[in-house]
Write an enzyme that holds these catalytic residues in place. Structure first.
Site, short mmCIF file in Angstrom:
data_model
loop_
_atom_site.label_atom_id
_atom_site.label_comp_id
_atom_site.label_asym_id
_atom_site.label_seq_id
_atom_site.Cartn_x
_atom_site.Cartn_y
_atom_site.Cartn_z
N PHE A 130 60.10 30.35 71.45
CA PHE A 130 60.57 31.63 71.43
C PHE A 130 59.26 32.39 72.00
CE2 PHE A 130 63.12 29.60 67.78
CZ PHE A 130 64.22 29.37 68.76
N TRP A 177 65.49 38.26 71.08
CA TRP A 177 64.12 37.70 71.15
C TRP A 177 63.82 36.29 70.96
CZ3 TRP A 177 61.25 35.61 67.36
CH2 TRP A 177 59.64 35.39 67.47
N HIS A 178 64.86 35.64 70.11
CA HIS A 178 64.52 34.08 70.09
C HIS A 178 64.99 33.33 71.08
CE1 HIS A 178 64.34 35.56 65.60
NE2 HIS A 178 63.96 34.29 65.35
N GLY A 179 65.74 34.01 72.11
CA GLY A 179 66.04 32.91 73.00
C GLY A 179 67.06 33.79 74.03
N GLY A 212 66.53 41.65 67.75
CA GLY A 212 66.04 40.41 67.07
C GLY A 212 66.25 38.94 67.34
#
Length: 457
Positions: free
Chosen positions: A457, A322-324, A319
C-alpha cells in the site's frame, strides 16, 4: 529488506546500532546524517532503482519549503502537494485510471507496468502533512538532513506509522544515550521488536496459511464451503491485525533503539463498540491524517448534516482507495463511510445501543466488509459471501485453533505497548525475551517469510 529476515536482524540492525552508538558517543554531530544514510541504505536494499525517487522527492519538497519561507508565495505549497499526488497517481493508480478511461466508448488507454515503489503512499503523506502545516504557519523550517530524516527514517518509511513533524522533529535534537532512562528505553525497544516479530511469525503468518488457499480457490472459481468461507473471513480478519500491528510494534521498537518514540498505531480495535470507535483504534495515525487533512478540508461537521455525511463518505472512500488501486478498495472504504454516516444519523436521533450489541455489529461489519478488501474482485468476494451463507458444498470443515488464539489475544489481552511498558526490570524477563527471540529466528529459518501486507500500500 524485511524486518523478519536474517539479513536485517543479524546484519543490518546490529551494524546500524553499533555505528549509531559510536557516533552518538564520539561524534554526536554526525548522528543525524548517519541515520539518514542508514535509512536510504535500508530503502535501497529492496530495489536500488527507487532510492533516487525517494531522494529527489525529499530534495524537491525541501526546496519548495525553502522557497516558500523566503518568498511567502502561497501558491508554492498547493503546487508541491499536487505534484506529490501526481507522482503517487502515476506509480500507483495509472493502470486504475486507464481501466476507468477504457469504460468510455472509443477510448483505448494502455497499461503502464511498473513496480510500485515501497512506502510511496507513506512518504507522500508525510510531505503533505509538513507542507500543509508549513503553509498554515504551524511548522518551522528545517535543514535538509532533518527534513530528509523525517521523511525517510527507516523504521517507518515503508509502512508507517504516519508521523507528524511535531511528534518527531524535536527528538532529533536529543542525545538519546545520555538520558537517565536510556537503558530502559533501549530494553523496551528490544522487547517490542521481539513481540512484533512473534506476532508476525507465529500468528500473522500462521493465519496466512489458513486464509490464502481459500481465497486462491475462490479466485480460481472453485466452490467454497461454509466452514471454509468463515475460516477465510475470520482468518484474514486476525491475520491483517497481527501482520500490521506486529509490524508497528517492530517499528516502534526499532525507533526506540535509536532514541526515537513513534506514535502508537493500534489500541485494541477489535474491542471497539462502534465504527467511530473502531477507526480511533485501528491504524490510528492514518485515521487522524484523514480526519485532519481531508475530512475537515471537505467541510467536516461545520456546514450542515448533508455535507458532513458526504464528506465522511468521500473521506472513507478515498481512504479505501489509498489502500490499493482497485474498485474493491474503493468500495470497501465507501462501505465504511456509509456505515459511519448511519452511525451519525443514529446519534443525531438520540438513539442508544447496548455496548455488547454495538461491539457485535461493529466486528461483524468489519469482518464482512474486509472480504471485499481481501478478495481483489467482486466475483471472488461474491463466491466468498455465497459460502458464508451456506450456498456452497455441504459440510462445515473449518480450521479454528489459530483463529481462536488470535481472537483471544486481540480481544481480551492488553496491547503490546501497554504490556512492555508495565513489565518490571527483572533478569528472568530478559532471559525469556532472549529465548523467544531465538525461537523466532529458528521459526524464520524453517518457514518461508511472508511480506508484510501493508508493504503493497
Amino acid at each position: 529488506m524485511l524486518f523478519n529476515s536474517f539479513i536485517f536482524l543479524c546484519g543490518f540492525l546490529p551494524i546500524a546500532l553499533l555505528m549509531h552508538w559510536l557516533v552518538e558517543r564520539f561524534r554526536p554531530e554526525w548522528r543525524l546524517p548517519l541515520l539518514l544514510v542508514l535509512s536510504l541504505s535500508f530503502y535501497s536494499y529492496w530495489d536500488w532503482r527507487f532510492a533516487p525517487l525517494l531522494a529527489v522527492s525529499v530534495l524537491v519538497n525541501w526546496l519548495v519549503a525553502e522557497a516558500f519561507m523566503r518568498s511567502g508565495r502561497d501558491i508554492l505549497i498547493p503546487l508541491a502537494i499536487t505534484a506529490n499526488l501526481l507522482v503517487l497517481a502515476i506509480f500507483k493508480y495509472f493502470n486504475f485510471f486507464a481501466d476507468v478511461a477504457n469504460l468510455i466508448p472509443g477510448v483505448q488507454a494502455s497499461h503502464w507496468d511498473v513496480a510500485l515503489p515501497l512506502g510511496i503512499s507513506f512518504f507522500t503523506f508525510h510531505h503533505i502533512m509538513y507542507l500543509t502545516d508549513l503553509k498554515k504557519g504551524k511548522a518551522p523550517r528545517y535543514d535538509l538532513v532533518r527534513y530528509g530524516l523525517y521523511i525517510a527514517f527507516f523504521p517507518q518509511v515503508l509502512a508507517g506509522p504516519l508521523v507528524r513533524w511535531s511528534e518527531i522533529m524535536h527528538q532529533f535534537e536529543e542525545r538519546p544515550y545520555q538520558r537517565s532512562d536510556a537503558q530502559e528505553r533501549f530494553a523496551r525497544g528490544l522487547m517490542l521488536l521481539v513481540v512484533g516479530l512473534a506476532k508476525k511469525v507465529f500468528l500473522g503468518d500462521q493465519l496466512a496459511d489458513y486464509t490464502n488457499p481459500i481465497f486462491q480457490t475462490a479466485q480460481a472459481g472453485g466452490p467454497i464451503g461454509m466452514g471454509e468461507a468463515w475460516q477465510g473471513a475470520l482468518g484474514f480478519t486476525f491475520q491483517v491485525y497481527f501482520d500490521f500491528s506486529g509490524y508497528t510494534d517492530m517499528a516502534l521498537g526499532l525507533a526506540l533503539l535509536f532514541g526515537i518514540v513513534l506514535p502508537q498505531n493500534f489500541d485494541a480495535p477489535y474491542r471497539a463498540t462502534s465504527l467511530q470507535d473502531f477507526w480511533r483504534r485501528w491504524h490510528m495515525t492514518l485515521s487522524r491524517f484523514l480526519r485532519d487533512y481531508l475530512y475537515i478540508a471537505l467541510g467536516g461537521s461545520r456546514k450542515g448534516l448533508v455535507l458532513q455525511l458526504a464528506a465522511l463518505t468521500a473521506t472513507m472512500a478515498l481512504g479505501g482507495l489509498w489502500h490499493g488501486a482497485g474498485w474493491t478498495f474503493l468500495a470497501w472504504g465507501a462501505l465504511h463511510g456509509v456505515g459511519q454516516s448511519v452511525a451519525v444519523l443514529w446519534r443525531r436521533a438520540g438513539l442508544t445501543m447496548p455496548s455488547i450489541l454495538g461491539w457485535a455489529l461493529t466486528f461483524t461489519f468489519f469482518v464482512l466488509t474486509l472480504l471485499v478488501f481481501r478478495s481483489g474482485s467482486f466475483e471472488v468476494a461474491g463466491r466468498m459471501y455465497k459460502g458464508l451463507l451456506g450456498f456452497g458444498p455441504e459440510g462445515f470443515n473449518m480450521k479454528w485453533r489459530a483463529i481462536a488464539v488470535g481472537a483471544a489475544i486481540s480481544m481480551i489481552g492488553p496491547t503490546s505497548w501497554t504490556v512492555i511498558h508495565k513489565l518490571p526490570p527483572k533478569r528472568w524477563i530478559a532471559v525469556a525475551f532472549a529465548l523467544l527471540f531465538v525461537i523466532v529466528l529458528f521459526k524464520i529459518g524453517d518457514d518461508a517469510n511472508y511480506e508484510f501486507i501493508y508493504f503493497q500500500f
